[in-house]
Design an enzyme around this catalytic site. Structure first.
Site, short mmCIF file in Angstrom:
data_model
loop_
_atom_site.label_atom_id
_atom_site.label_comp_id
_atom_site.label_asym_id
_atom_site.label_seq_id
_atom_site.Cartn_x
_atom_site.Cartn_y
_atom_site.Cartn_z
N HIS A 258 0.85 -1.19 0.00
CA HIS A 258 0.00 0.00 0.00
C HIS A 258 0.89 1.24 0.00
O HIS A 258 1.81 1.34 0.83
CB HIS A 258 -0.91 0.00 1.24
CG HIS A 258 -1.81 1.21 1.34
ND1 HIS A 258 -1.96 1.96 2.49
CD2 HIS A 258 -2.61 1.81 0.42
CE1 HIS A 258 -2.81 2.93 2.28
NE2 HIS A 258 -3.22 2.88 1.04
N SER A 259 0.62 2.15 -0.94
CA SER A 259 1.17 3.50 -0.89
C SER A 259 2.70 3.51 -0.78
O SER A 259 3.39 2.96 -1.64
CB SER A 259 0.49 4.22 0.27
OG SER A 259 0.65 5.60 0.16
N HIS A 260 3.24 4.10 0.30
CA HIS A 260 4.69 4.15 0.54
C HIS A 260 5.35 2.79 0.44
O HIS A 260 6.54 2.69 0.18
CB HIS A 260 4.92 4.64 1.99
CG HIS A 260 5.63 5.95 2.07
ND1 HIS A 260 5.11 7.10 1.57
CD2 HIS A 260 6.83 6.28 2.62
CE1 HIS A 260 5.95 8.10 1.81
NE2 HIS A 260 7.00 7.62 2.44
N GLY B 269 4.71 0.64 -1.76
CA GLY B 269 4.81 0.24 -3.17
C GLY B 269 6.25 0.03 -3.64
O GLY B 269 6.60 -1.04 -4.13
#
Ligand SMILES: *[C@@H]1O[C@H](CO)[C@@H](O)[C@H](O)[C@H]1NC(C)=O
Ligand SMILES: *[C@@H]1O[C@H](CO)[C@@H](O)[C@H](O)[C@H]1NC(C)=O
Ligand SMILES: *[C@@H]1O[C@H](CO)[C@@H](O)[C@H](O)[C@H]1NC(C)=O
Ligand SMILES: *[C@@H]1O[C@H](CO)[C@@H](O)[C@H](O)[C@H]1NC(C)=O
Length: 369
Positions: A206-208, A210
């Protein structure tokens, strides 16, 4: 009163059914739990010998494991493994869903966060204040810092302080290492250690988280059977909305990742080209000039990128998808509004329709892995 009379029995049954159907009592799926640490090493610190950079791993095994590959979850900035357990308003989270489908799960707290220790003095820690969490995650439709934000409808509760769901979510926001070199190095190292220990897995980032997923897959591609990237950090080469200026010199990562032909100096070797946005409310994208260098270690790994309708990622995730495709990666883009799923922001996995979203992800996993 005679509580065993049919009238009372029926009434008590109704009361029980109403109570058990109330979201805040939704039970998590049963699983066998164990925990361990990976990736740590001893170091001489100012107060003597200590272990540093180890990652907390919580292993959940369903009652009936049926899937060939386990799932390895990597959270975003300021988050921990609690993200995947029950939602802040007490409904079942994605961990329960995947356990019900027979997957073994490895939930992790990134090195230097949560149950993974931080050595005082190592780098700099930062945290999110309340207005940041509201403006980017929970009441984005009020702040409207990007056009799609007004479409947000799926956050449970008001998304404001003193609403119990918001309070639970905000209470779970942790301090995080600000130095991207340290976080990236530590997370990739710990992720590789985990995969070497457990064997092949499917990554869910998720998000960071990635770029940690891309980095782990780059280092041990044969152990990564697929990557499900929920709104991975992006877009290529630049900060946008939550950040500004140049970023991610290697396109999708801050630290080096393997390209073919090889990239020695990304500024020179990854020749950039701006592609104008074709639609209102979408950003321009930076791609490579053709012929594009390939992310050779990722090309055999199926990737799914998932993007919510109202998130700040709705502005630019398509650029990340196009960048990966241009670099030879086999990517499917699950753009939630195009699949009929509306109103989500960045934390779709804990919003009201979290189970609708995860079932689409599981469909993809079945088809591709
Ligand atoms: C820490 O220092 C001690 C004493 O010099 C040494 O024996 C030990 O090997 C060192 N540990 C590490 C991890 O370097
Ligand atoms: C809250 O955090 C944001 C993002 O870091 C920052 O821009 C803002 O100034 C902070 N608010 C206060 C009152 O310090
Ligand atoms: C762009 O965003 C605005 C504001 O939310 C909206 O009214 C408009 O319909 C959007 N345009 C497109 C093409 O989605
Ligand atoms: C981040 O950490 C690395 C590795 O310890 C160090 O070389 C670098 O100077 C740090 N960067 C900043 C901005 O502090």
């Amino acid at each position: 009163m005679n509580f065993s009379s049919p009238f009372w029995r029926v009434l008590l049954l109704i009361v029980f059914l109403l109570w058990s159907g109330t979201p805040c009592h939704a039970a998590e799926t049963f699983a066998s739990r164990s925990y361990f640490y990976v990736g740590g090493h001893y170091e001489n610190a100012t107060n003597g010998e200590v272990m540093v950079d180890q990652m907390y791993v919580e292993k959940l095994v369903p009652i009936h494991p049926t899937q060939k590959y386990p799932l390895f979850f990597i959270t975003g900035a300021a988050q921990t493994a609690t993200n995947w357990l029950n939602t802040p308003d007490g409904r079942q989270g994605w961990a329960s869903y995947f356990l019900d489908q027979g997957y073994t799960l490895y939930l992790t707290d990134q090195p230097q966060r949560g149950r993974s220790p931080w050595l005082p003095g190592d780098g700099t820690l930062s945290n999110y204040n309340v207005s940041f969490v509201q403006n980017y995650f929970t009441t984005i439709q009020v702040a409207k810092l990007w056009p799609q934000a007004s479409l947000h409808t799926q956050w449970p509760g008001t998304g404001q302080p003193y609403d119990p769901t918001f309070d639970t979510f905000y209470a779970s926001q942790l301090q995080q290492q600000s130095n991207l070199t340290l976080t990236t190095t530590n997370n990739i190292h710990a992720g590789i250690s985990l995969l070497k220990l457990i064997g092949s897995a499917i990554l869910i980032t998720h998000s960071h988280g990635g770029p940690y997923g891309w980095g782990i897959a780059d280092a041990v591609p044969s152990l990564v059977k697929g990557i499900i990237a929920i709104e991975p950090e992006g877009p290529p080469f630049m900060g946008m909305i939550v950040a500004s200026g140049k970023a991610r010199p290697y396109g999708v990562t801050t630290l080096p990742i393997t390209y073919d032909p090889p990239v020695t100096d990304p500024v020179v070797d990854l020749a950039q080209e701006t592609v104008k946005s074709m639609r209102e409310n979408l950003s321009d994208c930076i791609q490579q000039q053709e012929p594009a260098r390939k992310l050779v270690n990722l090309i055999d790994i199926p990737v799914l990128v998932v993007t919510s309708e109202a998130s700040y990622h709705a502005v630019y995730d398509y650029c990340t998808v196009e960048y990966l495709r241009q670099a030879g990666v086999e990517v499917e883009w699950l753009n939630l509004p195009a699949a009929g799923i509306h109103g989500n922001a960045h934390f779709s996995f804990m919003e009201l329709n979290n189970m609708e979203i995860v079932s689409l992800i599981e469909d993809w996993t079945w088809k591709h892995i």
